[in-house]
Write an enzyme that holds these catalytic residues in place. Structure first.
Site, PDB file in Angstrom:
ATOM      1  N   ASP A 197     -15.927 -18.348 -19.289  1.00 13.00           N
ATOM      2  CA  ASP A 197     -16.011 -17.057 -18.601  1.00 13.00           C
ATOM      3  C   ASP A 197     -16.618 -15.988 -19.506  1.00 13.00           C
ATOM      4  O   ASP A 197     -16.187 -15.796 -20.642  1.00 13.00           O
ATOM      5  CB  ASP A 197     -14.612 -16.619 -18.154  1.00 13.00           C
TER       6      ASP A 197
ATOM      7  N   ASP B 266     -17.810 -21.290 -24.707  1.00 17.45           N
ATOM      8  CA  ASP B 266     -16.824 -20.599 -23.891  1.00 17.45           C
ATOM      9  C   ASP B 266     -17.300 -20.634 -22.439  1.00 17.45           C
ATOM     10  O   ASP B 266     -18.497 -20.816 -22.174  1.00 17.45           O
ATOM     11  CB  ASP B 266     -16.694 -19.155 -24.396  1.00 17.45           C
TER      12      ASP B 266
END
Length: 202
Positions: free
Chosen positions: A13, A11
């Site tokens: 953020d 991922d």
């Protein structure tokens, strides 16, 4: 198949980089310009350790800003490219980046072509399955690492193991540490360097 590879899908953020915080406005948003990129401590070290152990590294990120009319699509791709370059300068090779630009509701001024329900937006498995195919990964030996329930859900849907970067004080994430399967991750640590050690010892 013996020629399949092990991979780590990351991922963006909240996992690799911090959010952009405006204390005056009280807003917290995803980085949308290279100048806003702030890589978390421990990220380069953790990724180098995984890379040295033979894992291919990739990124899968939900970026609905263009669908919502918040930022242009070009800003998303420019920022992602800058992040890949920043990590490369730290000795980390990101082999592929998958982005979901969709949002089921869209927003004022957004691109209507992106306002749709899709299978790529996490917790859907679309981006992860695309990376598995693109990089020749063995799902059973590969991981999705994130900081939220949608990342674990995407990992489960794609047949990958799930790692969670969990910061102390985030009470909304507590069920993901001790909750029932399928939300229970396979590995948890407070930062990516520690999580890499857990994964490599598993």
């Amino acid at each position: 198949m013996t020629d399949w590879r092990r991979g780590i899908v990351l991922d963006r953020d909240g996992t690799l980089i911090d959010f952009v915080r405006d204390p005056e406005l009280g807003s917290v948003v995803s980085a949308f310009h290279p100048d806003q990129l702030r890589i978390y401590p421990g990220v380069p070290e953790g990724l180098r350790a995984l890379q040295d152990a033979g894992f291919a590294l990739a990124i899968a990120t939900n970026q609905p800003g263009p669908a919502k009319g918040q930022i242009p699509e070009s800003a998303v791709h420019r920022t992602n490219a800058a992040l890949v370059d920043m990590l490369a300068a730290e000795g980390v090779r990101i082999e592929a980046v998958e982005v979901c630009l969709h949002h089921p509701g869209g927003g004022p001024g957004g691109d209507p072509a992106l306002a749709l329900a899709c299978t790529c937006r996490k917790p859907g498995p679309g981006m992860l399955l695309a990376l598995v195919a693109k990089l020749g990964l063995d799902p059973a030996q590969s991981w999705m690492i994130g900081d939220a329930a949608v990342d674990i859900g995407a990992a489960r849907a794609a047949g990958l193991r799930a790692g969670l970067v969990f910061e102390r004080g985030r009470c909304e994430m507590c069920p993901l540490r001790h909750g029932p399967d399928p939300l229970l991750p396979d590995a948890v640590a407070g930062n990516l360097a520690d999580l890499a050690r857990v994964i490599l010892q598993s």
